[in-house]
Motif scaffolding. Structure first.
Motif, PDB file in Angstrom:
ATOM      1  N   TYR A  73       0.834  -1.203   0.000  1.00 28.85           N
ATOM      2  CA  TYR A  73       0.000   0.000   0.000  1.00 28.85           C
ATOM      3  C   TYR A  73       0.869   1.253   0.000  1.00 28.85           C
ATOM      4  CZ  TYR A  73      -3.729  -3.241   1.451  1.00 28.85           C
ATOM      5  OH  TYR A  73      -4.622  -4.267   1.512  1.00 28.85           O
ATOM      6  N   PRO A  74       0.446   2.296  -0.710  1.00 31.27           N
ATOM      7  CA  PRO A  74       1.233   3.534  -0.758  1.00 31.27           C
ATOM      8  C   PRO A  74       1.496   4.099   0.633  1.00 31.27           C
ATOM      9  CG  PRO A  74      -0.506   3.575  -2.409  1.00 31.27           C
ATOM     10  CD  PRO A  74      -0.744   2.358  -1.577  1.00 31.27           C
ATOM     11  N   GLY A  75       2.725   4.585   0.836  1.00 29.45           N
ATOM     12  CA  GLY A  75       3.094   5.201   2.102  1.00 29.45           C
ATOM     13  C   GLY A  75       3.523   4.227   3.169  1.00 29.45           C
ATOM     14  N   LEU A  76       3.560   2.907   2.866  1.00 30.58           N
ATOM     15  CA  LEU A  76       3.928   1.921   3.874  1.00 30.58           C
ATOM     16  C   LEU A  76       5.343   1.374   3.657  1.00 30.58           C
ATOM     17  CD1 LEU A  76       0.645  -0.110   4.475  1.00 30.58           C
ATOM     18  CD2 LEU A  76       1.358   2.119   5.340  1.00 30.58           C
ATOM     19  N   GLY A  77       6.188   2.150   2.977  1.00 31.27           N
ATOM     20  CA  GLY A  77       7.580   1.758   2.807  1.00 31.27           C
ATOM     21  C   GLY A  77       8.353   1.916   4.106  1.00 31.27           C
ATOM     22  N   ILE A  78       9.143   0.924   4.472  1.00 31.34           N
ATOM     23  CA  ILE A  78       9.896   0.918   5.725  1.00 31.34           C
ATOM     24  C   ILE A  78      11.389   0.874   5.423  1.00 31.34           C
ATOM     25  CG2 ILE A  78      10.416  -0.437   7.794  1.00 31.34           C
ATOM     26  CD1 ILE A  78       7.525  -1.263   7.917  1.00 31.34           C
ATOM     27  N   ASP A  79      12.158   1.746   6.101  1.00 27.67           N
ATOM     28  CA  ASP A  79      13.616   1.761   5.966  1.00 27.67           C
ATOM     29  C   ASP A  79      14.235   0.881   7.036  1.00 27.67           C
ATOM     30  OD1 ASP A  79      13.657   3.624   3.854  1.00 27.67           O
ATOM     31  OD2 ASP A  79      13.351   5.259   5.273  1.00 27.67           O
ATOM     32  N   CYS A  80      15.230   0.114   6.646  1.00 26.67           N
ATOM     33  CA  CYS A  80      15.968  -0.718   7.601  1.00 26.67           C
ATOM     34  C   CYS A  80      17.431  -0.284   7.535  1.00 26.67           C
ATOM     35  CB  CYS A  80      15.810  -2.192   7.265  1.00 26.67           C
ATOM     36  SG  CYS A  80      16.488  -3.295   8.516  1.00 26.67           S
ATOM     37  N   VAL A  81      17.746   0.779   8.266  1.00 27.75           N
ATOM     38  CA  VAL A  81      19.089   1.352   8.189  1.00 27.75           C
ATOM     39  C   VAL A  81      20.048   0.727   9.200  1.00 27.75           C
ATOM     40  CG1 VAL A  81      18.300   3.548   7.253  1.00 27.75           C
ATOM     41  CG2 VAL A  81      18.350   3.224   9.719  1.00 27.75           C
ATOM     42  N   ASP A  82      19.506   0.067  10.219  1.00 31.19           N
ATOM     43  CA  ASP A  82      20.365  -0.671  11.145  1.00 31.19           C
ATOM     44  C   ASP A  82      19.623  -1.921  11.584  1.00 31.19           C
ATOM     45  OD1 ASP A  82      18.580  -0.032  13.304  1.00 31.19           O
ATOM     46  OD2 ASP A  82      19.599   1.897  13.541  1.00 31.19           O
ATOM     47  N   THR A 245      -8.746  -5.130  -4.575  1.00 32.71           N
ATOM     48  CA  THR A 245      -9.600  -6.065  -3.836  1.00 32.71           C
ATOM     49  C   THR A 245      -9.703  -7.390  -4.574  1.00 32.71           C
ATOM     50  OG1 THR A 245     -10.881  -4.228  -2.920  1.00 32.71           O
ATOM     51  CG2 THR A 245     -11.907  -6.407  -2.881  1.00 32.71           C
ATOM     52  N   ASN A 246      -9.900  -7.332  -5.896  1.00 27.45           N
ATOM     53  CA  ASN A 246      -9.975  -8.560  -6.694  1.00 27.45           C
ATOM     54  C   ASN A 246      -8.639  -9.291  -6.689  1.00 27.45           C
ATOM     55  OD1 ASN A 246     -12.602  -7.921  -7.344  1.00 27.45           O
ATOM     56  ND2 ASN A 246     -12.075  -6.944  -9.275  1.00 27.45           N
ATOM     57  N   CYS A 247      -7.544  -8.528  -6.751  1.00 25.71           N
ATOM     58  CA  CYS A 247      -6.213  -9.127  -6.747  1.00 25.71           C
ATOM     59  C   CYS A 247      -5.972  -9.894  -5.453  1.00 25.71           C
ATOM     60  CB  CYS A 247      -5.158  -8.041  -6.949  1.00 25.71           C
ATOM     61  SG  CYS A 247      -3.453  -8.576  -6.671  1.00 25.71           S
ATOM     62  N   GLU A 248      -6.243  -9.241  -4.296  1.00 24.17           N
ATOM     63  CA  GLU A 248      -6.021  -9.903  -3.018  1.00 24.17           C
ATOM     64  C   GLU A 248      -6.987 -11.057  -2.818  1.00 24.17           C
ATOM     65  OE1 GLU A 248      -4.148  -6.177  -0.463  1.00 24.17           O
ATOM     66  OE2 GLU A 248      -6.229  -6.764  -0.128  1.00 24.17           O
ATOM     67  N   GLY A 249      -8.181 -10.943  -3.410  1.00 22.70           N
ATOM     68  CA  GLY A 249      -9.142 -12.041  -3.332  1.00 22.70           C
ATOM     69  C   GLY A 249      -8.675 -13.283  -4.065  1.00 22.70           C
ATOM     70  N   SER A 250      -7.739 -13.112  -4.998  1.00 24.49           N
ATOM     71  CA  SER A 250      -7.181 -14.257  -5.727  1.00 24.49           C
ATOM     72  C   SER A 250      -5.783 -14.605  -5.213  1.00 24.49           C
ATOM     73  CB  SER A 250      -7.127 -13.940  -7.224  1.00 24.49           C
ATOM     74  OG  SER A 250      -6.281 -12.831  -7.476  1.00 24.49           O
ATOM     75  N   ASN A 251      -5.508 -14.218  -3.944  1.00 23.42           N
ATOM     76  CA  ASN A 251      -4.239 -14.520  -3.276  1.00 23.42           C
ATOM     77  C   ASN A 251      -3.048 -13.819  -3.923  1.00 23.42           C
ATOM     78  OD1 ASN A 251      -5.393 -16.251  -1.327  1.00 23.42           O
ATOM     79  ND2 ASN A 251      -5.442 -17.920  -2.829  1.00 23.42           N
ATOM     80  N   GLY A 252      -3.286 -12.636  -4.495  1.00 23.98           N
ATOM     81  CA  GLY A 252      -2.211 -11.858  -5.072  1.00 23.98           C
ATOM     82  C   GLY A 252      -1.844 -10.678  -4.191  1.00 23.98           C
ATOM     83  N   HIS A 253      -0.777  -9.997  -4.557  1.00 22.00           N
ATOM     84  CA  HIS A 253      -0.328  -8.794  -3.871  1.00 22.00           C
ATOM     85  C   HIS A 253      -0.432  -7.615  -4.830  1.00 22.00           C
ATOM     86  CE1 HIS A 253       2.323 -11.189  -0.797  1.00 22.00           C
ATOM     87  NE2 HIS A 253       1.031 -11.241  -0.519  1.00 22.00           N
ATOM     88  N   CYS A 254      -0.882  -6.459  -4.314  1.00 24.35           N
ATOM     89  CA  CYS A 254      -1.114  -5.288  -5.153  1.00 24.35           C
ATOM     90  C   CYS A 254       0.148  -4.438  -5.256  1.00 24.35           C
ATOM     91  CB  CYS A 254      -2.242  -4.429  -4.592  1.00 24.35           C
ATOM     92  SG  CYS A 254      -3.800  -5.326  -4.377  1.00 24.35           S
ATOM     93  N   ALA A 255       0.448  -3.979  -6.467  1.00 23.48           N
ATOM     94  CA  ALA A 255       1.527  -3.016  -6.695  1.00 23.48           C
ATOM     95  C   ALA A 255       0.890  -1.697  -7.109  1.00 23.48           C
ATOM     96  CB  ALA A 255       2.475  -3.511  -7.783  1.00 23.48           C
ATOM     97  N   TYR A 256       1.297  -0.624  -6.428  1.00 26.12           N
ATOM     98  CA  TYR A 256       0.759   0.709  -6.687  1.00 26.12           C
ATOM     99  C   TYR A 256       1.857   1.620  -7.207  1.00 26.12           C
ATOM    100  CZ  TYR A 256      -3.721  -0.070  -4.320  1.00 26.12           C
ATOM    101  OH  TYR A 256      -4.976  -0.511  -3.971  1.00 26.12           O
ATOM    102  N   SER A 257       1.477   2.620  -7.999  1.00 30.62           N
ATOM    103  CA  SER A 257       2.423   3.644  -8.406  1.00 30.62           C
ATOM    104  C   SER A 257       2.608   4.629  -7.260  1.00 30.62           C
ATOM    105  CB  SER A 257       1.917   4.388  -9.646  1.00 30.62           C
ATOM    106  OG  SER A 257       0.839   5.246  -9.296  1.00 30.62           O
ATOM    107  N   PHE A 262      -3.300   1.733  -8.840  1.00 32.24           N
ATOM    108  CA  PHE A 262      -3.022   0.304  -8.974  1.00 32.24           C
ATOM    109  C   PHE A 262      -2.404   0.034 -10.344  1.00 32.24           C
ATOM    110  CE2 PHE A 262      -4.243  -3.919 -10.441  1.00 32.24           C
ATOM    111  CZ  PHE A 262      -3.893  -4.712  -9.359  1.00 32.24           C
ATOM    112  N   VAL A 263      -1.274  -0.713 -10.376  1.00 32.25           N
ATOM    113  CA  VAL A 263      -0.609  -0.975 -11.654  1.00 32.25           C
ATOM    114  C   VAL A 263      -0.506  -2.460 -11.985  1.00 32.25           C
ATOM    115  CG1 VAL A 263       0.711   1.164 -11.662  1.00 32.25           C
ATOM    116  CG2 VAL A 263       1.665  -0.855 -10.547  1.00 32.25           C
ATOM    117  N   ALA A 264      -0.505  -3.339 -10.994  1.00 28.78           N
ATOM    118  CA  ALA A 264      -0.341  -4.757 -11.305  1.00 28.78           C
ATOM    119  C   ALA A 264      -0.704  -5.616 -10.108  1.00 28.78           C
ATOM    120  CB  ALA A 264       1.106  -5.056 -11.732  1.00 28.78           C
ATOM    121  N   CYS A 265      -0.925  -6.896 -10.377  1.00 32.21           N
ATOM    122  CA  CYS A 265      -1.217  -7.885  -9.341  1.00 32.21           C
ATOM    123  C   CYS A 265      -0.130  -8.952  -9.378  1.00 32.21           C
ATOM    124  CB  CYS A 265      -2.591  -8.513  -9.589  1.00 32.21           C
ATOM    125  SG  CYS A 265      -3.078  -9.743  -8.344  1.00 32.21           S
TER     126      CYS A 265
END
Length: 636
Positions: A73-82, A245-257, A262-265
Motif C-alpha cells: 500500500y502507498p506510504g507503507l515503505g519501511i527503511d531498515c538502516v540498522d 480487492t480482486n487481486c487480493e481475493g485471488s491470493n495476489g499482492h497489489c503493486a501501486y504507483s 493500482f498498476v499490477a497484481c
C-alpha cells in the motif's frame, strides 16, 4: 446454490455471459504486461520486526517499475538502516521518522515510538508533531485504544492548584523562568487554565492503559513509560481500489504507483497480472465448468419464475434501506432528483473514467442527458446505518452558495448508493498545494491561494449562519475543497456533517470525527471546551497555514522550518517570511500576512478564543494594519 442468488442481480442473458466467461480457463498472455521481477514480496526481518505485505522495504523497491511503483500500500515503505529498529516516515524530515516496534498482521496494526524517547533520555516530544498525512494509508485506532498525553510548554505558573502529583518537567525548549507540565488528555486537570498560562500545547498519542494514571511517580517516570510504549496505527484497507480487492481475493499482492494508482497484481505462482491471479489449473477449471453447467439448469427454472416478479432484477436490499427511504419521504421537498442504478451506469459509461478514490468509495466522471458533466460518488460502505448518505443528501440539499458544491441527484437502489455532483475540472486543492511531486504548472500564485482561502471562508460562513439549518462540516481539509474551471473553491463531502437548529451553540457528537491534523482539540477532549462551529474554524486555520507553508518551496526545504512545528515557526518568523515569500511585492506581502495571522487566530486551543467565520471574512477583506497577532498558544 450460491449461483442461484445471482437472480437478484443479473438478467438471464447477462448471467449466461458470465457463465461463459467463467468457462474460458486461464487468461491470455495479454493480461500479463509486466515481468516477474516487478518487485520483491518475500518477508524480511529487520531487528525483531517481520516486514511483509502490505509493507515493503523502501530501499529495495525504490527502483521497481522505473522508480514509480511499490509492492504494497502507498506510504507503507519501511527503511531498515540498522539492525535494531526499522523506520517508518509519517512526513518529510527527520522529525517525522518513527521506530517500528512491532507489526500485528492479524489485527492490521503497527506499533511506533519516537526514536528520541525510545533510545535516549528525552522526556518531552517538543517539535515532534505526530500527524498522519492524508496520502498515507494509516489511521489512528478507535478512541478506546488510544490515549493522549498533553505537554504544556513554556508556562508562566510553577504549580497547578489541587494537583500534588503534577510537577514541572524539564523540556529542552523551555524558556528561562518558564515551566512545562504533562498530563493525560482525559484527566481532571483544568486544561483550559493551563492552555491560557502556557505558550504551547503538544498532543502525543499513546496506548490507552494503566500507564496514564497520575500518581506519585507521574512527573518522574510515569509518563515516560507511556511515551516509550509508543502508539499504534492501523492500515486502512478500505482505501483499496476494486482492482486491488480482486487481486487480493485471488491470493495476489497489489503493486501501486507512487501516485496511488493500482498498476499490477503479483501472483504466488510468479506471474504478474494487470487484473487478478488465476485460481487453478485448466483441469480444475474443467471441473468448475461442469459444476456450473449442472447448476445452470437448476437455476434456469428459478430465474424464469422470479423474472415475472416486479422487483426480481433489482439489487439486493440493504437492511438500512427502509430507514433511508423513510428519511427521503419525510424530506421529499428538499432532496434533488433521484436516479436508478441503470441511469448511473449509463451516465458514467459503466464507470469508465475514475476521478479519484477514498475511504468512502470511488468518484467517476459522467454526463447527464443534457450534456452537463458530473462527478458520481459511489458509496461503498453498506454495512452502516446510512448516516453518511443521509448526511450528504440532507445537508447539501439545504444549501445554495457559490462556494458550496451543488448536489444534482442521487441513487438509492438496494445496496447501490450514489451521489451526483457538479463536475469540478480542476480537482481538489490538495492537487495544487500539497502534492510533493507537483511541478511549476501546479504551483498556484499567492493571489490565487488568497482567493481560494477567502472563498472557502465565505462558504463556511454561509454553512454556519446563512442557510436555513446551521451546518457544521467537521472535515474541512484540502481534499474536500474542490476547484471549478476558474479555480473558485467549493466545499464538498458532508458525510461527517451535523445539522443543528440556528439557536444551538454546542453540538453533541459520539466520539471524535474528522481527519488527523485538522481535528480541533475540543473534539477529542471536552475539557478544552464545547464542540461547536468553532471546530470548523480550527480546521480551516490549519488548512490555510498549510497552504502558506506548501506554497513556498524554499521554506519547505529549509532545515529549520521543516524540523519545527510550522505554525510555531511561522509565528516566530512572520515578518521575514512575508517579505521573502512575496519577493518585495507590497500587495502580495499583505495577502500572505493576512493568511498567516488569520490562520494563527483560527487555531487557538480554546474555542472561545477563535474568531467566527464571519469575523474571519472581515479580517481577510480588511487591512493588515488592523490585524494583531494572537497570543502564542498553539496546539502541536
Amino acid at each position: 446454490m450460491a449461483l442461484c442468488s445471482l437472480r437478484h442481480r443479473l438478467p438471464l442473458p447477462l448471467l449466461l455471459a458470465v457463465l461463459f466467461a467463467a468457462s474460458r480457463g486461464d487468461p491470455s498472455d495479454d493480461d500479463y504486461k509486466y515481468n516477474t521481477s516487478i518487485c520483491k514480496v518475500q518477508p524480511y526481518t529487520c531487528g525483531d520486526v517481520n516486514i511483509s505485505y502490505p509493507f515493503y522495504l523502501s530501499d529495495e523497491t525504490a527502483d521497481v517499475l522505473g522508480n514509480n511503483s511499490s509492492c504494497g500500500y502507498p506510504g507503507l515503505g519501511i527503511d531498515c538502516v540498522d539492525d535494531k529498529y526499522p523506520i517508518l516516515q509519517l512526513g518529510s524530515g527527520p522529525d517525522y521518522s518513527y521506530n517500528v516496534t512491532g507489526i500485528d498482521y492479524t489485527n492490521s496494526t503497527i506499533s511506533l515510538a519516537d526514536p528520541d524517547v525510545l533510545d535516549g533520555d528525552e522526556s518531552c516530544p517538543v517539535d515532534h508533531n505526530v500527524t498522519v498525512p492524508p496520502a498515507v494509508w494509516l489511521n489512528l485506532l478507535p478512541e478506546y485504544t488510544v490515549g493522549y498525553l498533553l505537554f504544556f510548554a513554556n508556562c508562566s505558573i510553577y504549580t497547578i492548584p489541587g494537583q500534588p502529583y503534577i510537577n514541572p518537567i524539564s523540556c529542552p525548549s523551555s524558556l528561562v523562568g518558564y515551566y512545562s507540565f504533562v498530563i493525560p488528555s482525559d484527566s481532571e486537570v483544568p486544561q483550559q487554565t493551563l492552555s491560557r498560562e502556557c505558550k504551547q500545547v503538544i498532543q502525543v498519542p499513546v496506548l490507552q492503559n494503566d500507564s496514564l494514571t497520575i500518581d506519585s511517580q507521574w512527573s518522574t517516570n510515569g509518563y515516560r513509560n507511556a511515551l516509550k510504549q509508543g502508539f499504534q496505527l492501523g492500515w486502512n484497507s478500505s482505501r483499496k481500489s476494486e482492482l486491488c480487492t480482486n487481486c487480493e481475493g485471488s491470493n495476489g499482492h497489489c503493486a501501486y504507483s507512487r501516485y496511488g494508482e493500482f498498476v499490477a497484481c503479483l501472483c504466488t505462482n510468479g506471474r504478474v497480472s494487470n487484473h487478478e491471479c488465476t485460481k487453478g489449473s485448466k483441469g480444475k477449471t474443467a471441473i468448475i465448468v461442469g459444476i456450473v453447467a449442472g447448476t445452470l439448469f437448476l437455476c434456469l427454472g428459478i430465474l424464469i419464475f422470479f423474472s415475472a416478479r416486479k422487483y426480481a432484477w433489482l439489487p439486493l436490499k440493504s437492511k438500512d434501506e427502509p430507514r433511508i427511504e423513510s428519511f427521503l419521504q419525510k424530506n421529499g421537498n428538499i432532496h434533488p432528483k433521484r436516479y436508478t442504478y441503470a441511469n448511473v451506469k449509463r451516465m458514467t459509461k459503466s464507470f469508465d473514467v475514475k476521478l479519484g478514490q477514498g475511504g468512502f468509495g470511488a468518484v467517476y466522471r459522467g454526463n447527464l442527458h443534457d450534456g452537463r458533466q458530473v462527478a458520481v460518488k459511489m458509496l461503498k460502505d453498506t454495512k452502516g446505518d446510512g448516516e453518511e448518505f443521509m448526511n450528504e443528501v440532507a445537508s447539501i440539499s439545504r444549501t445554495s452558495h457559490i462556494n458550496v458544491v451543488t448536489l444534482l441527484g442521487f441513487c438509492l437502489q438496494g445496496s447501490k448508493r450514489a451521489l451526483i455532483y457538479e463536475y469540478m475540472p480542476n480537482g481538489s486543492l490538495e492537487r495544487y498545494a500539497f502534492n510533493r511531486n507537483m511541478n511549476s504548472e501546479n504551483l498556484l500564485s499567492w493571489e490565487k491561494l488568497f482567493d481560494i482561502a477567502i472563498g472557502t471562508a465565505r462558504g463556511l460562513e454561509y454553512l454556519h449562519r446563512g442557510c436555513n439549518t446551521r451546518i457544521v462540516h467537521f472535515d474541512i481539509k484540502p481534499h474536500n475543497i474542490l476547484l471549478d474551471q476558474d479555480f473558485c473553491p467549493k466545499i464538498s463531502d458532508f458525510g461527517l456533517a451535523k445539522l443543528c437548529l440556528n439557536k444551538e451553540s454546542a453540538i453533541s457528537i459520539a466520539g471524535a470525527r474528522g481527519t488527523i491534523g485538522y481535528i480541533a482539540p475540543e473534539v477529542y477532549s471536552k475539557q478544552f471546551g464545547l464542540v461547536s462551529s468553532k471546530s470548523d474554524v480550527y480546521s480551516y486555520g490549519m488548512m490555510v497555514l498549510e497552504m502558506v507553508g506548501a506554497r513556498d518551496k524554499n521554506t519547505s526545504e529549509n532545515s529549520e522550518s521543516s524540523s519545527q512545528y510550522f505554525p510555531q515557526w511561522i509565528y516566530e518568523h512572520l515578518d521575514d517570511y512575508c517579505i521573502s515569500a512575496s519577493e518585495i511585492d507590497g500587495e502580495t506581502t499583505e495577502l500572505v500576512r493576512k493568511m498567516i495571522v488569520v490562520g494563527l487566530w483560527c487555531i487557538q486551543v480554546i474555542p472561545t478564543d477563535r474568531p467566527t467565520m464571519t469575523r474571519v471574512v472581515e479580517m481577510l477583506e480588511g487591512s493588515t494594519s488592523n490585524l494583531e497577532l494572537p497570543p502564542k498558544v498553539l496546539l502541536s
